[in-house]
Design an enzyme around this catalytic site. Structure first.
Site, PDB file in Angstrom:
ATOM      1  CG  ASP A  74      -2.105   0.956   1.062  1.00 57.37           C
ATOM      2  OD1 ASP A  74      -2.567   1.152  -0.079  1.00 57.37           O
ATOM      3  OD2 ASP A  74      -2.549   1.516   2.074  1.00 57.37           O
ATOM      4  CG  HIS A 123      -8.452   7.446   1.156  1.00 52.54           C
ATOM      5  ND1 HIS A 123      -8.684   6.456   0.227  1.00 52.54           N
ATOM      6  CD2 HIS A 123      -8.924   6.963   2.341  1.00 52.54           C
ATOM      7  CE1 HIS A 123      -9.265   5.423   0.828  1.00 52.54           C
ATOM      8  NE2 HIS A 123      -9.422   5.719   2.116  1.00 52.54           N
ATOM      9  CG  LEU A 124     -11.464  12.975   3.209  1.00 53.41           C
ATOM     10  CD1 LEU A 124     -12.401  14.166   3.268  1.00 53.41           C
ATOM     11  CD2 LEU A 124     -10.246  13.192   4.108  1.00 53.41           C
ATOM     12  CD  GLU A 160     -15.654   6.511  -2.890  1.00 54.56           C
ATOM     13  OE1 GLU A 160     -16.661   5.769  -2.944  1.00 54.56           O
ATOM     14  OE2 GLU A 160     -14.486   6.080  -2.900  1.00 54.56           O
TER      15      GLU A 160
END
Length: 393
Positions: free
Chosen positions: A147, A204-205, A329
């Site tokens: 990652d 990125h939440l 999103e």
């Protein structure tokens, strides 16, 4: 992603869930998501337009992998004659060794076990997952998919803390960064849509959260560092905190080193500030006049805004911004609040487009006409992992 007719399984072990995706050649056949619901673990399988949910008779996530094959066969996604030839497992671990995808063998397991002593909470679940997958799919080639690999392009000055370089080099104490699979997925989707700009900020939440500076498709810096604890405030993680404050916290709470790490990773962040790790619940409480929920949300948004500003500084500006991850999103209110103080970068929301975007299909534009692009991009870590299996297997 492999030869048509061959099956590959993607495993994404998390602290609060387990996610799997089955591919036949390059085609996604099904996804499985194990999570706690109403005091028990349930599995949701999605196959095309069909979705099935069922309770599973297990009490711990480390048992999920042992059920995957049976559930896939039960739902007729696979037959008893089908064979999973490759398995990809998301690996989140500090160390230069884990900056590359690697075949999982005894040497890999030894390296991961050694790293567990440095970051036990993040690696324990991965070790358990790999051990179960090796037993369940003993004929498959298993690949540990990094990652952190996406961040290998960071310049040398973006890797270091302000400590002795000799000590940092000797003991591998560097800012490795994470969420690389998510950011790489967003970059790939923007590239495919012909929208990738020169200077991009990716937010990125989700339960974990990070902000990454991307220049011409490559990582220049990211908010997570040695471990996924560093950076912005998250659902249950504190984010960056002064080590002196952590020493005081340890002393006043009577914690040992392991207890302190657990506290910062699982009892802090939004949970510590607001009494809940769920953004939706905090928004509801705030609307009802709960000042603690309001403080938690304001602190969280402030943390994200500050970090976006840092990444804009890294890039000498920003051409576009991306929101991805579950919160990024789905939460229009959080996106609105984050963008509220970014007008100086020419980021202005289209209020209607933002409110209507609660589950982005691929790439959704939510910026005001004439302003810099703001996109909501659905993270597809599984697809990104599947693309990388063939390089090693």
């Amino acid at each position: 992603m492999g030869v048509a007719g061959s099956f590959s399984l993607i495993a994404n072990p998390g602290s609060a869930s387990r996610k799997y995706a089955l591919y036949e050649g390059a085609a996604l056949r099904a996804t499985l998501h194990f999570e706690w619901s109403r005091g028990k673990i349930i599995c949701t399988l999605i196959r095309g337009a069909d979705s099935y949910s069922e309770d599973v008779d297990i009490r711990h996530f480390d048992q999920c992998a042992s059920l995957v094959l049976a559930i896939l066969q039960k739902r007729k996604v696979m037959t008893s004659d089908d064979v999973v030839e490759k398995v990809g497992v998301r690996v989140v671990a500090p160390g230069a060794y884990f900056l590359a995808d690697r075949i999982v063998d005894d040497g890999f397991i030894a390296e991961l076990a050694a790293a567990k002593a440095r970051a036990p909470l993040h690696i324990a679940a991965t070790l358990e997952e790999i051990e179960t997958l090796r037993r369940q799919f003993d004929a498959a080639t298993i690949v540990g998919v990094s990652d952190s690999a996406y961040h290998i392009t960071k310049p040398d000055y973006a890797w270091n803390y302000g400590i002795s370089l000799e000590i940092a080099d000797r003991f591998d104490i560097k800012r490795f960064g994470y969420h690389g699979l998510s950011v790489a997925s967003a970059v790939r989707q923007l590239t495919k849509a012909g929208k990738l700009p020169e200077k991009l900020i990716v937010c990125h939440l989700g339960s974990g959260a990070s902000v990454t500076a991307v220049y011409k498709g490559e990582s220049m810096d990211t908010s997570m560092g040695y471990s996924p604890l560093e950076g912005i405030i998250m659902s249950t993680r504190s984010g960056s905190i002064d080590p002196t404050a952590t020493r005081v916290l340890r002393d006043v709470c009577g914690l040992n080193d392991g207890g302190l790490e657990k506290h910062l990773n699982t009892e802090s962040g939004l949970l510590g500030l607001g009494g809940s790790s769920d953004i939706r619940e905090l928004l509801e409480r705030e609307a009802a006049g709960d000042t603690r929920a309001q403080l938690a949300l304001s602190t969280y948004v402030h943390s994200v805004q500050k970090t976006i500003g840092q990444m804009a500084g890294v890039l000498d500006g920003a051409d576009a911004i991306v929101f991805t991850g579950t919160v990024g999103e789905r939460s229009a209110p959080i996106r609105e609040r984050v963008i509220e103080k970014l007008h100086y970068l020419s980021f202005v929301l289209d209020e209607t487009a933002n409110k209507n975007c609660t589950a982005s299909k691929v790439v959704t534009d939510i910026n005001h006409a004439g302003c810099s692009p703001i996109w909501v991009v659905t993270a597809n870590e599984a697809d990104e992992m599947a693309r990388r299996l063939d390089y090693l297997s």
